[in-house]
Design an enzyme around this catalytic site. Structure first.
Site, PDB file in Angstrom:
ATOM      1  N   ARG A 181       0.999  -1.397  -0.283  1.00  0.00           N
ATOM      2  CA  ARG A 181       0.262   0.245  -0.342  1.00  0.00           C
ATOM      3  C   ARG A 181       0.890   1.141  -0.384  1.00  0.00           C
ATOM      4  O   ARG A 181       1.719   1.247   1.182  1.00  0.00           O
ATOM      5  CB  ARG A 181      -0.515   0.217   1.257  1.00  0.00           C
ATOM      6  CG  ARG A 181      -1.327   1.325   1.744  1.00  0.00           C
ATOM      7  CD  ARG A 181      -2.876   1.159   2.454  1.00  0.00           C
ATOM      8  NE  ARG A 181      -4.036   0.506   1.565  1.00  0.00           N
ATOM      9  CZ  ARG A 181      -5.316   0.665   2.280  1.00  0.00           C
ATOM     10  NH1 ARG A 181      -5.235   1.803   3.644  1.00  0.00           N
ATOM     11  NH2 ARG A 181      -5.948  -0.193   1.475  1.00  0.00           N
ATOM     12  N   HIS A 232      -7.057   0.952  -6.694  1.00  0.00           N
ATOM     13  CA  HIS A 232      -7.360  -0.088  -5.327  1.00  0.00           C
ATOM     14  C   HIS A 232      -8.323  -1.289  -6.222  1.00  0.00           C
ATOM     15  O   HIS A 232      -9.476  -2.140  -5.466  1.00  0.00           O
ATOM     16  CB  HIS A 232      -8.098   0.671  -4.487  1.00  0.00           C
ATOM     17  CG  HIS A 232      -8.414  -0.293  -2.950  1.00  0.00           C
ATOM     18  ND1 HIS A 232      -7.376  -1.205  -2.293  1.00  0.00           N
ATOM     19  CD2 HIS A 232      -8.721   0.193  -1.723  1.00  0.00           C
ATOM     20  CE1 HIS A 232      -7.975  -1.537  -1.414  1.00  0.00           C
ATOM     21  NE2 HIS A 232      -8.835  -0.798  -0.938  1.00  0.00           N
ATOM     22  N   GLN A 253      -9.836  -4.130  -2.997  1.00  0.00           N
ATOM     23  CA  GLN A 253     -10.446  -3.844  -2.416  1.00  0.00           C
ATOM     24  C   GLN A 253     -12.639  -4.146  -4.147  1.00  0.00           C
ATOM     25  O   GLN A 253     -13.445  -4.677  -3.462  1.00  0.00           O
ATOM     26  CB  GLN A 253     -11.245  -2.533  -2.838  1.00  0.00           C
ATOM     27  CG  GLN A 253     -12.569  -1.246  -2.196  1.00  0.00           C
ATOM     28  CD  GLN A 253     -13.311  -2.090  -0.755  1.00  0.00           C
ATOM     29  OE1 GLN A 253     -12.030  -1.905   0.490  1.00  0.00           O
ATOM     30  NE2 GLN A 253     -13.752  -2.117  -0.361  1.00  0.00           N
ATOM     31  N   ASP A 277     -17.688   6.682  -1.701  1.00  0.00           N
ATOM     32  CA  ASP A 277     -16.211   7.015  -0.667  1.00  0.00           C
ATOM     33  C   ASP A 277     -15.934   8.586   0.336  1.00  0.00           C
ATOM     34  O   ASP A 277     -16.918   9.434  -0.299  1.00  0.00           O
ATOM     35  CB  ASP A 277     -15.235   6.706  -1.804  1.00  0.00           C
ATOM     36  CG  ASP A 277     -13.748   6.460  -1.373  1.00  0.00           C
ATOM     37  OD1 ASP A 277     -13.534   5.732   0.173  1.00  0.00           O
ATOM     38  OD2 ASP A 277     -12.663   6.048  -1.308  1.00  0.00           O
ATOM     39  N   CYS A 334     -16.687   1.343   0.451  1.00  0.00           N
ATOM     40  CA  CYS A 334     -15.997   0.728   0.954  1.00  0.00           C
ATOM     41  C   CYS A 334     -14.772   1.105   2.321  1.00  0.00           C
ATOM     42  O   CYS A 334     -14.168  -0.058   3.113  1.00  0.00           O
ATOM     43  CB  CYS A 334     -14.505   1.230  -0.208  1.00  0.00           C
ATOM     44  SG  CYS A 334     -13.507   2.972  -0.200  1.00  0.00           S
TER      45      CYS A 334
HETATM   46  N1  NVA Z   1      -9.809   6.834  -1.107  1.00  0.00           N
HETATM   47  C1  NVA Z   1      -9.699   6.202   0.432  1.00  0.00           C
HETATM   48  C2  NVA Z   1      -9.896   4.905   0.240  1.00  0.00           C
HETATM   49  C3  NVA Z   1      -9.520   4.331   1.230  1.00  0.00           C
HETATM   50  C4  NVA Z   1     -10.227   2.861   1.411  1.00  0.00           C
HETATM   51  C5  NVA Z   1      -8.380   6.707   0.653  1.00  0.00           C
HETATM   52  O1  NVA Z   1      -7.239   6.423  -0.540  1.00  0.00           O
HETATM   53  O2  NVA Z   1      -8.106   6.836   1.082  1.00  0.00           O
HETATM   54  N1   CP Z   2     -11.486  -0.198   1.704  1.00  0.00           N
HETATM   55  C1   CP Z   2     -10.015  -0.622   2.514  1.00  0.00           C
HETATM   56  O1   CP Z   2      -8.738  -0.443   1.361  1.00  0.00           O
HETATM   57  O2   CP Z   2      -9.636   0.038   4.759  1.00  0.00           O
HETATM   58  P1   CP Z   2      -8.896   0.239   4.335  1.00  0.00           P
HETATM   59  O3   CP Z   2      -8.598   1.417   4.297  1.00  0.00           O
HETATM   60  O4   CP Z   2      -8.750   0.385   6.537  1.00  0.00           O
HETATM   61  O5   CP Z   2      -7.517  -0.802   4.767  1.00  0.00           O
END
Ligand code: NVA
Ligand code: CP
Length: 314
Positions: free
Chosen positions: A104, A131, A134, A223, A263
């Site tokens: 990540r 992602h 997901q 989101d 998500c």
């Molecule tokens: N769009 C959000 C998704 C988190 C799972 C982010 O990147 O923070």
């Molecule tokens: N939806 C998701 O990826 O959640 P986290 O950021 O908690 O891993």
């Protein structure tokens, strides 16, 4: 043989994406009924997370454990990476110990660089751009809830972020109808939209009006308005995003019995009201649970010894 990575939803063929969704049904059933899974026996998988995580980290670590593998979580602050060792040298070293690396991070380029120096498969656990894991489990959640994916219309409203981008890729691969509505300046990635347009029989609309997107949809997805890493990078006016909040008025435009998805993490009262997230159409918490089962299907496809298939026959 060079390792096969999962860095983008576009790395999957239609058949592979369909197989992942189908396999998730089996893996969820097996876990619920206590069937053992040895797909990762003898394997050690690293998780290198440069951003925070609740669901992705936990579900992958539990999934690896379920599949008889071992996981090691790396906080870059505890590594030489945190004091300047390059991502490519880190990739060469870590991949000489590990059987797979789940990453990540921020720029897609960073995971791509890691992958190009990694001798073992790399899985994208979220970047600024995508992602994909997901979206694999989200598609499973939609099918599990009884919808026929190819016939559905999904509306995504809010920030044109990593979730929106991977949804666009998925729509182009599977051929479902997708309407994305974002404020001006917050559209999805243009290269992804263009790529989806080239590969697709799907109807993908990039709109401004959230009501137009939501009308007659089978699924409404949103989101956060500010993704990780964007907190201070640009002016995000709350007023610009307010029309994109999922509330019962927007939900009333959907088809009867439509699903609401997020998500997570959610900012209740911001991009979605508490009433909707806790309401009858919401599958948000099943969606979160399914990260575990969908993640295991991804692990099996990219890292597994395919004992999982063997276990089907038990
Ligand atoms: N769009 C959000 C998704 C988190 C799972 C982010 O990147 O923070
Ligand atoms: N939806 C998701 O990826 O959640 P986290 O950021 O908690 O891993």
């Amino acid at each position: 043989m060079t390792a096969r990575h999962f860095l983008s939803i576009f790395d999957l063929t239609k058949t592979e994406l369909e197989n992942l969704i189908e396999r998730t049904f089996v893996l969820k059933d097996q876990r619920k009924s206590g069937v053992p899974n040895g797909s990762l026996t003898g394997k050690t998988i690293g998780l290198l997370f440069e951003k925070l995580s609740t669901r992705t980290r936990t579900s992958f670590e539990v999934g690896i454990n379920d599949m008889s593998g071992r996981s090691i979580f790396f906080n870059p602050r505890d590594m030489q990476l945190g004091r300047g060792e390059t991502i490519t040298d880190t990739a060469r070293v870590l991949s000489s110990y590990l059987d797979g690396v789940i990453i990540r991070t921020y720029a897609q380029q960073r995971i791509a660089e890691f992958a190009s120096y990694s001798s073992v498969p790399v899985i994208n656990a979220l970047t600024d751009l995508e992602h994909p894991c997901q979206i694999v489990s989200d598609l499973f959640s939609i099918k599990e809830a009884g919808l026929n994916i190819e016939d559905m219309k999904l509306a995504y409203v809010g920030d044109g972020n990593n979730i929106a981008n991977s949804l666009i890729g998925a729509a182009s691969i599977l051929g479902f109808n997708l309407a994305v509505a974002t404020p001006e300046g917050f559209e999805p990635d243009p290269a992804i939209v263009e790529r989806a347009g080239h590969t697709s029989g799907a109807n993908i609309e990039i709109l401004r009006d959230p009501k137009e997107a939501a009308t007659n949809s089978d699924v409404l997805y949103t989101d956060v308005w500010v993704s990780m890493g964007q907190e201070s990078s640009q002016e995000r006016s709350r007023e610009m995003f307010l029309p994109y909040r999922i509330n019962s008025k927007l939900v009333s435009l959907l088809k009867p019995g439509a699903l609401v998805m997020h998500c997570l993490p959610a900012h209740r009262g911001q991009e979605i009201t508490a009433e909707v997230i806790d309401g009858p159409g919401s599958i948000v918490f099943t969606q979160a649970e399914n990260r575990l089962h969908g993640g295991k299907a991804v692990l099996e496809m990219f890292l597994g010894t395919h004992l999982g298939t063997h276990l089907d026959a038990q």
